[in-house]
Design an enzyme around this catalytic site. Structure first.
Site, short mmCIF file in Angstrom:
data_model
loop_
_atom_site.label_atom_id
_atom_site.label_comp_id
_atom_site.label_asym_id
_atom_site.label_seq_id
_atom_site.Cartn_x
_atom_site.Cartn_y
_atom_site.Cartn_z
N LEU A 1 -0.83 2.83 7.26
CA LEU A 1 -1.46 4.03 6.72
C LEU A 1 -2.37 3.62 5.57
O LEU A 1 -2.11 2.64 4.88
CB LEU A 1 -0.40 5.01 6.22
CG LEU A 1 0.60 5.56 7.24
CD1 LEU A 1 1.64 6.43 6.53
CD2 LEU A 1 -0.09 6.35 8.34
N ASP A 2 -3.44 4.40 5.36
CA ASP A 2 -4.30 4.17 4.20
C ASP A 2 -3.47 4.30 2.92
O ASP A 2 -2.44 4.97 2.88
CB ASP A 2 -5.43 5.21 4.16
CG ASP A 2 -6.42 5.06 5.30
OD1 ASP A 2 -6.43 3.98 5.93
OD2 ASP A 2 -7.16 6.01 5.57
N GLN A 3 -3.96 3.69 1.86
CA GLN A 3 -3.22 3.68 0.59
C GLN A 3 -2.86 5.08 0.11
O GLN A 3 -1.74 5.33 -0.33
CB GLN A 3 -4.04 2.96 -0.48
CG GLN A 3 -3.32 2.86 -1.82
CD GLN A 3 -3.99 1.88 -2.77
OE1 GLN A 3 -4.51 0.85 -2.34
NE2 GLN A 3 -3.99 2.18 -4.06
N THR B 1 -2.53 7.81 1.91
CA THR B 1 -1.78 8.59 2.90
C THR B 1 -0.29 8.32 2.77
O THR B 1 0.14 7.18 2.67
CB THR B 1 -2.25 8.26 4.33
OG1 THR B 1 -3.66 8.46 4.42
CG2 THR B 1 -1.57 9.13 5.36
#
Length: 302
Positions: free
Chosen positions: A137-139, A141
């Site tokens: 996941l993106d940082q 998220t």
């Protein structure tokens, strides 16, 4: 196939009589050549209770037992911290990633990531394991992230992800009021030549498909709560797709979102639906909304 703890048992049928052990394990256990080589080298696979040899053949009625347990030096620095475990057994670990924490290190020795917490968690439980995340996941998220606990689980879960049999559901808060209650965004995504980290909708990019369903709208806030499911897993896919239809995520300044209500990207990986790779049990694993998103969701929906 039957599984008990970390022991996998397979019986050879007439169909596989006189075939190579390697071909049998590739077909019946979804094991690659490197994995099979490792098993034979470390006497992890037995044919009728006898350690298998390289080049062995199997016969109808043979009992194949594989010990999936592994002791490996961690490739990620252990770091003490709270880890929210949602599901765990001998084969996989599903945890909740908090927002603001990267999924894994980008260089050796880096700390501050979810993988560092997982490494410490394994160490604290007396397990020596490599850290194998299945997706990331993106940082900014938050939400569910799956880790494999041995090399076969990693290979099988990777195949499941590629075949789209792992269903991931996201919750997002977007700017503006959606006109459609539900729909599909089918738009290829590529790199933005003018920005190192941005992605953009591009006809020459990779195929990307996102399904969305509106959960609620709030006219005074000019915001919409949305549930989304991905058919593909491109970098920044939800962020790019929603921005492309003029509904960037709240707090996502990289793609045009405002930070008047959220100071980070309002995206949460709420749920994972899948069949267990070895037991066949259906798993529905949910990660509760973090407080910042839950508070804003309550305002929008109620």
């Amino acid at each position: 196939m039957t599984i008990k703890g970390h022991m996998l048992s397979l019986k050879v049928s007439e169909q596989h009589h006189d075939t190579s052990l390697s071909q049998f394990l590739k077909t019946e256990a979804s094991a690659s050549k490197p994995i099979i080589h490792f098993w034979v080298e470390h006497q992890k696979v037995r044919i009728n209770q006898k350690p298998a040899q390289h080049g062995a053949k199997v016969s109808a009625g043979d009992q194949i037992i594989i010990d999936l347990f592994e002791t490996e030096e961690s490739d990620v620095t252990p770091e003490y911290g709270e880890l929210d475990v949602l599901f765990e057994d001998e084969h996989l670990l599903i945890v909740q990633k908090p927002s603001g924490r990267p999924t894994h290190p980008n260089e050796k020795g880096q700390t501050g990531t979810l993988a560092n917490l997982v490494s410490f968690y394994f160490q604290a439980n007396g397990e020596e394991k490599r850290i194998r995340h299945i997706h990331r996941l993106d940082q900014d998220t938050s939400g569910t992230v799956i880790f494999a606990k041995h090399r076969l689980a990693h290979a099988v879960l990777d195949q499941m992800l590629a075949k789209k049999t792992i269903r991931r559901t996201y919750i997002a808060i977007a700017e503006g009021l959606f006109k459609q209650k539900k729909g599909t965004i089918n738009a290829a995504i590529g790199r933005d030549k003018h920005h190192a980290t941005r992605r953009r909708v591009s006809p020459t990019g990779q195929n990307a498909v996102t399904h969305f369903q509106v959960l609620g709208v709030n006219r005074p806030l000019n915001m919409t709560a949305v549930q989304l499911q991905l058919e593909t897993g491109r970098t920044h896919q939800i962020r790019v797709h929603l921005s492309s239809i003029e509904h960037p995520l709240a707090g996502d300044t990289l793609y045009g979102g405002l930070q008047n209500r959220m100071n980070r990207c309002a995206l949460h990986a709420k749920q994972v639906d899948m069949k267990h790779p070895f037991t066949g049990e259906h798993l529905t694993i949910e990660a509760p909304l973090p407080p910042d998103m839950e508070e804003l969701m309550d305002i929008i929906i109620h």
